[in-house]
Design an enzyme around this catalytic site. Structure first.
Site, PDB file in Angstrom:
ATOM      1  N   GLU A  90       0.852  -1.189   0.000  1.00  0.00           N
ATOM      2  CA  GLU A  90       0.000   0.000   0.000  1.00  0.00           C
ATOM      3  C   GLU A  90       0.883   1.232   0.000  1.00  0.00           C
ATOM      4  OE1 GLU A  90      -2.299   0.625   3.543  1.00  0.00           O
ATOM      5  OE2 GLU A  90      -3.448   2.254   2.641  1.00  0.00           O
ATOM      6  N   CYS A  94       3.321   9.857  -1.549  1.00  0.00           N
ATOM      7  CA  CYS A  94       4.132   9.968  -2.765  1.00  0.00           C
ATOM      8  C   CYS A  94       4.230  11.443  -3.106  1.00  0.00           C
ATOM      9  CB  CYS A  94       3.435   9.186  -3.896  1.00  0.00           C
ATOM     10  SG  CYS A  94       4.079   9.511  -5.539  1.00  0.00           S
ATOM     11  N   GLY A 104      10.097  14.349 -14.649  1.00  0.00           N
ATOM     12  CA  GLY A 104      10.245  12.907 -14.830  1.00  0.00           C
ATOM     13  C   GLY A 104      10.719  12.165 -13.592  1.00  0.00           C
ATOM     14  N   GLY A 106       9.211  11.727 -10.701  1.00  0.00           N
ATOM     15  CA  GLY A 106       8.144  10.914 -10.117  1.00  0.00           C
ATOM     16  C   GLY A 106       8.000   9.581 -10.837  1.00  0.00           C
TER      17      GLY A 106
END
Ligand code: 1VU
Length: 178
Positions: A90, A94, A104, A106
Site C-alpha cells: 500500500e 508519494c 520525470g 516521479g
C-alpha cells in the site's frame, strides 16, 4: 543505493547506507510530504516515516521509504507498507518537491519502487488511495481505478480512506523497470 544519471534512489531500509544520512533524508522527505500533502496530518506522516529509525524507539518494520536523492539532498519519495503474506503493498505517501516536479523524477521513482518491491518484498501489486489531482500521474504509472486483486487479499489490510480514489497497479514479474 544505486546511481542513475545524477539521481540516486535509496531505500531507507537499505543496509550499507550511512544511517545518519538516511535519518537526514527522512527528515527532508517528511518536510516534502508535509508541504505537498497538506491534507495529511503531520503527526501521521512523522509516525509512518520515522518509527523505524527514531532513536530509542521500538523498531517497526511496517513502512519503507524509497527516496530520490540528488547532490546528497532528498527531492522526493514514496512511503509504502508491504503486506508480504498478501504479496501487495500500500502506497501511503508519494511526492516530489515543488520546484522539481514534472521533470520525470516521479516516474523514475515509481519504477525504482516497483523494482525494489518485486525483488526485496516479492510484491505483485500496489494499491493506493490517490488524491484526485494525482490520478493522472498514477494512470501514467500503470495504475487503474478497476481493482482486479481479490478482495480477500486486501480487505481488512488497508484502511478505508475517504479522501482519495482507490487505484491498483500490477507489477510485471519480468519487465526491467530501471
Ligand atoms: O509523461 P507525461 O509528460 O505525459 O506526464 C507526466 C506529468 O505531466 C504527469 N503528471 C500529472 N498528470 C496529472 N496530474 C498531476 N498532478 C500530474 N503530475 C504529473 O505524469 C507524468 C509523469 O510526470 P513526472 O514523472 O514528471 O512526475 P513528477 O515528478 O511531477 O511527480 C508526480 C507527483 C504527483 C509525485 C508530483 O507532481 C507531486 O509531488 N505532486 C504533489 C503531491 C501529490 O499530489 N502527490 C500524490 C498524492 S496521492 C498520495 O500521496 C497517496 C498515495
Amino acid at each position: 543505493e544505486e546511481e542513475a544519471g545524477n539521481l540516486n534512489f535509496v531505500c531507507a531500509s537499505n543496509d550499507g547506507v550511512d544511517e545518519h544520512m538516511i535519518w537526514l533524508w527522512l527528515i527532508g522527505l517528511k518536510n516534502i510530504f508535509a508541504r505537498q500533502l497538506p491534507n495529511m496530518p503531520r503527526e501521521y506522516i512523522v509516525r509512518l516515516l520515522m518509527d523505524r529509525h527514531a532513536p530509542g524507539s521500538e523498531p517497526s518494520l511496517n513502512h519503507k521509504s524509497v527516496m530520490v536523492i540528488r547532490r546528497n539532498t532528498v527531492v522526493g519519495g514514496i512511503t509504502y507498507r508491504p503486506y508480504i503474506s498478501q504479496n501487495f503493498g500500500e502506497i501511503a505517501f508519494c511526492a516530489i518537491a515543488a520546484d522539481e516536479q514534472v521533470k520525470g523524477y516521479g516516474t523514475r521513482l515509481m519504477n525504482h519502487l516497483k523494482q525494489h518491491a518485486r525483488e526485496m518484498d516479492g510484491l505483485t501489486h500496489f494499491l493506493t488511495y490517490a488524491d484526485n489531482n494525482a490520478v493522472g500521474y498514477f494512470v501514467k504509472q500503470g495504475f487503474t481505478k478497476e481493482i482486479y486483486l481479490d478482495k480477500e487479499r486486501w480487505q481488512g489490510y488497508i484502511k478505508d480512506y475517504d479522501g482519495g480514489i482507490l487505484m491498483e497497479c500490477h507489477i510485471d514479474p519480468k519487465l526491467p523497470y530501471t
